[in-house]
Design an enzyme around this catalytic site. Structure first.
Site, PDB file in Angstrom:
ATOM      1  N   GLY A  54      38.308   2.129   2.047  1.00  0.00           N
ATOM      2  CA  GLY A  54      39.534   1.736   2.717  1.00  0.00           C
ATOM      3  C   GLY A  54      40.679   1.642   1.724  1.00  0.00           C
ATOM      4  N   GLN A  72      39.989  -4.000   9.042  1.00  0.00           N
ATOM      5  CA  GLN A  72      39.322  -5.158   9.658  1.00  0.00           C
ATOM      6  C   GLN A  72      39.095  -4.975  11.156  1.00  0.00           C
ATOM      7  OE1 GLN A  72      38.032  -7.877   8.302  1.00  0.00           O
ATOM      8  NE2 GLN A  72      38.591  -7.226   6.251  1.00  0.00           N
ATOM      9  N   SER A 102      37.304   1.713   6.876  1.00  0.00           N
ATOM     10  CA  SER A 102      36.289   1.533   5.854  1.00  0.00           C
ATOM     11  C   SER A 102      34.932   1.300   6.512  1.00  0.00           C
ATOM     12  CB  SER A 102      36.666   0.327   4.984  1.00  0.00           C
ATOM     13  OG  SER A 102      35.600   0.012   4.130  1.00  0.00           O
ATOM     14  N   ALA A 103      33.937   2.097   6.110  1.00  0.00           N
ATOM     15  CA  ALA A 103      32.652   2.105   6.821  1.00  0.00           C
ATOM     16  C   ALA A 103      31.895   0.783   6.740  1.00  0.00           C
ATOM     17  CB  ALA A 103      31.776   3.238   6.277  1.00  0.00           C
ATOM     18  N   HIS A 104      31.953   0.127   5.580  1.00  0.00           N
ATOM     19  CA  HIS A 104      31.064  -1.027   5.412  1.00  0.00           C
ATOM     20  C   HIS A 104      31.506  -2.257   6.189  1.00  0.00           C
ATOM     21  CE1 HIS A 104      33.278  -3.587   2.408  1.00  0.00           C
ATOM     22  NE2 HIS A 104      33.927  -2.455   2.235  1.00  0.00           N
ATOM     23  N   THR A 128      33.710  16.177  -4.355  1.00  0.00           N
ATOM     24  CA  THR A 128      32.543  16.497  -3.537  1.00  0.00           C
ATOM     25  C   THR A 128      32.326  15.402  -2.506  1.00  0.00           C
ATOM     26  OG1 THR A 128      31.531  17.693  -5.352  1.00  0.00           O
ATOM     27  CG2 THR A 128      30.046  16.890  -3.632  1.00  0.00           C
ATOM     28  N   CYS A 179      38.637 -10.069  -2.623  1.00  0.00           N
ATOM     29  CA  CYS A 179      39.259  -9.358  -3.738  1.00  0.00           C
ATOM     30  C   CYS A 179      39.967 -10.302  -4.688  1.00  0.00           C
ATOM     31  CB  CYS A 179      40.241  -8.317  -3.234  1.00  0.00           C
ATOM     32  SG  CYS A 179      39.466  -7.191  -2.088  1.00  0.00           S
TER      33      CYS A 179
END
Lengths: 380, 353
Positions: A71, A179, A199-201, A237, A325
């Site tokens: 993200g 979020q 963001s995937a997580h 990649t 963070c």
């Protein structure tokens, strides 16, 4: 000891189905998606299938989805890439004071490089005002970036109105939706979003993968230069396994959205009712209703957030003070300060974010632990 | 139930081994690094407040399998230590910030936070010892005579001592390093910290200037008759007894003998002028007794590294004593602390006026 995870805004458990989906691409299908032989083509196909799936879930076109490493990368890329690619129009950006540091620090970087940034204030609930936004718009405003919902207090911004305003003035609108994805339905087309970070997580995908949605036809500069991946706009990649897992996690999250929202809203509302009863002076931060289903954020009197967090951890409860963070720097949260809290109340804030696996018993345990902590007579 | 101890971990070898010893002794140990100071974004290696110190402490805690946290004391430290440090220098005095840190941060704020978290004790890696005699807690020298750190702890109150453990009380430094090596702690060979943690390269004056924004305060060096001998760079550059760095050649040794902050003057003198027969100390704390009621013989240190000398202490009304040396002492410096001992026991101490 009981272990209760109440920090789903920091990250979530990877869904077993997402792990399952990524395994083949770590084992047998390890090809580089840029290679022309079969092994490469298999990876390419997996990525494009994931792209189609994700695009469909946001009601956008596959070519409008770009995969990133996070993200944070999506935010950096959107802010810097859109600002630089469109600077002929002007060098003014509008954002808010309560953005994630990925947005704020990108804006600060641009300020050092000749751009001007207006940081919109928020009210005590953490909401920006559309009137303020409209007043801030100038002829040379090239980008508006306002988060969909805040990571600390969960306040949901009037994104649809912002997008309409941006359209009216013909300004690009980016939203950090990190979020929100998995917590609210997002029809990026209907909302008329120009760019959106995910963001995937945060919704049961693995760490290390994210995406930027960018409306077709909008110009963006590369953040990463190199190979011609992602339509020549994002070199590197591709993380095939991560991308496949993100698509799977998103599909599951969106299929289960109604349940998820219902369950988390019940937990949240019960917590908002019960926690202030524990001791005098506990204050809810953020909007009572316009907030993400799983988010609660309270300032506790007389005990600083880092002490409380430590005591909770020693009782097996994972929560967070400020955003993860800034956990090392222990500065009072810029979000809470912008909402008008004094430094002490901002330092005394704790965020709990519920997830699908949390139960009423978990909340009971949290309430019991908080009661025990505040019954200690050494707290004056 | 196991007693709970919160130990302050600086990432150095002493507090690391202290934590290990506590665990071995069966306490429920929680490691905490106090975040007290950050000079901008730059991290000086080795200073007790740096990110690398946090990394070291965290690694030790992981190794010892104890929970570890960083707690924030920055605002309190700035008010009670940094501001005190700079203000004292600007008043022409020479403060000891480590004593202020022990007094207000480590054994006050830190202890309060430990107690509000339901801890029974705090611990630090100081070389000192607490013993209970009758109803009184006594501060006693550590077994390691050349490492003894009781001097900066003289401000501790009965309440603080009652909740304090010094696990290194009976250890020598070499033994502590051995234990660290045996436990495989990476910090076993880390050098001892030498200087004030928040000042780098001994540049106190530079720190004070940066911190307070004090304008350039050049003034005069004078002799005791008021004759101007030269220019000084600002009184906070100097301390009583200082000989080096004065930039004045008179053909004989010359020392700072007095600092007059009001007039921004520094009086220079010879060896005789920096000798004192006695001093007045205030801001007292007595540990071995509640209050000093009559003239008392003791030994005393007038600064951290000073030799201990014989004195007689005369109580002088409220919170003040006159201390008479058996032999005149060099460079008695106001702002520094004098600490009194009776054999192995710390009687108490105060700040030199």
């Amino acid at each position: 000891m009981k272990k209760i995870y109440l920090d789903h805004a920091a990250t979530t458990r990877t869904r077993p189905e997402a792990i399952e989906a990524m395994l083949p691409y770590l084992n047998n299908f390890y090809g580089n998606a840029a290679s022309i032989y079969e092994l490469g083509r298999q990876s390419k196909k997996a990525i494009e299938t994931a792209r189609e799936k994700i695009a469909g879930l946001f009601n956008v076109q596959p070519k409008e989805i770009f995969f990133t490493s996070s993200g944070t990368e999506a935010d950096n890329w959107a802010i810097k890439g859109l600002a630089y690619a469109n600077q002929k129009k002007g060098k003014h950006i509008i954002t808010s004071k309560i953005e994630h540091h990925a947005v704020l620090h990108s804006c600060q970087f641009l300020e050092k490089n000749g751009f001007e940034v207006t940081y919109l204030p928020v009210n005590s609930d953490g909401l920006i005002s559309i009137a303020d936004l409209e007043k801030a718009i100038r002829k040379d405003t090239v980008l508006i970036s306002i988060m969909f919902a805040n990571n600390e207090v969960g306040t949901i911004q009037p994104v649809s109105e912002i997008a309409k305003l941006a359209d009216r003035y013909n300004i690009i609108f980016h939203t950090d939706a990190v979020q929100v994805v998995g917590n609210l339905e997002i029809d990026a087309n209907k909302l008329s979003l120009d760019a959106m970070s995910i963001s995937a997580h945060k919704f049961g995908g693995p760490k290390g993968v994210g995406a930027l949605y960018l409306r077709d036809g909008i110009k963006i500069e590369n953040l990463l230069h190199g190979g011609s991946q992602e339509r020549d706009l994002r070199a590197g990649t591709q993380n095939v396994a991560g991308i496949v897992a993100m698509a799977k996690a998103l599909e599951l999250a969106i299929n289960d959205l109604k349940n998820h929202q219902h369950k988390l809203t019940l937990l949240r509302d019960r917590a908002i009712l019960e926690i202030p009863k524990i001791t005098k002076g506990i204050k809810l931060n953020g909007h009572r209703e316009k907030r993400l289903a799983g988010n609660i954020n309270f300032s506790f009197p007389k005990i600083s957030g880092d002490s409380l967090l430590m005591m909770l951890d020693m009782k097996g409860i994972a929560a967070s003070s400020g955003s993860a963070c800034s956990a090392l720097s222990i500065e009072p949260s810029h979000v809470l300060l912008a909402m008008g809290l004094d430094r002490q109340m901002a330092k005394n804030a704790i965020r709990f974010t519920f997830g699908d696996e949390n139960t009423d018993e978990d909340l009971d345990y949290l309430l019991a632990v908080l009661r025990e902590i505040f019954s200690n007579t050494n707290i004056l | 139930m196991k007693k709970k101890v919160m130990i302050g971990m600086s990432g150095g070898v002493d507090s690391s081994v202290a934590a290990a010893l506590l665990k071995e002794q069966g306490y429920d140990v929680v490691g905490v690094t106090m975040q007290i100071w950050q000079d901008g974004k730059k991290e000086e290696n080795g200073s007790c407040c740096s990110l690398s110190a946090v990394d070291d402490a965290r690694r030790v805690a992981d190794k010892l399998e104890i929970p570890y946290y960083v707690l924030d004391f920055k605002e309190s430290f700035e008010q009670k230590v940094i501001n005190y440090f700079t203000e004292e220098y600007l008043k022409g005095r020479t403060p000891n910030p480590c004593i202020a840190c022990n007094r207000y941060i480590k054994f006050d704020d830190f202890l309060k936070r430990a107690l509000e978290m339901g801890m029974d004790y705090i611990a630090t890696g100081h070389y000192a010892s607490v013993v209970k005699k009758d109803d009184r807690y006594l501060l006693k020298r550590s077994a390691s005579l050349n490492k003894d750190q009781t001097y900066p702890l003289y401000t501790l109150t009965q309440e603080q001592l009652a909740h304090t453990i010094f696990p290194l009380a009976s250890y020598e430094k070499t033994k502590v390093r051995e234990i660290a090596a045996k436990l495989g702690l990476g910090v076993a060979t880390k050098p001892d910290s030498q200087d004030i943690c928040f000042v780098s390269n001994h540049d106190y004056a530079g720190f004070i200037e940066k911190q307070t924004g004090v304008p350039n305060q050049h003034g005069n060096f004078i002799d005791k008759d008021g004759k101007i001998l030269g220019r000084h760079k600002g009184i906070y550059h100097y301390t009583i007894g200082q000989r080096k760095g004065l930039g004045i050649a008179t053909g004989k040794p010359i020392f700072v003998s007095r600092i007059n902050a009001e007039k921004n003057e520094i009086v220079l003198g010879d060896e005789k002028d920096i000798l004192s027969n006695s001093l007045i100390a205030g801001d007292l704390n007595f540990i071995a007794v509640d209050k000093l009621l009559e003239p008392t013989k003791a030994t005393a240190k007038i600064r951290y590294g000073a030799k201990e000398v014989a004195v007689t202490i005369f109580p002088r009304g409220k919170d003040e004593v006159e201390v008479v040396f058996d032999q005149p002492q060099r460079a008695v410096t106001n702002g520094q602390s004098i600490v009194f001992y009776q054999n192995e026991i710390v009687l108490g101490g105060g700040i030199i006026k």
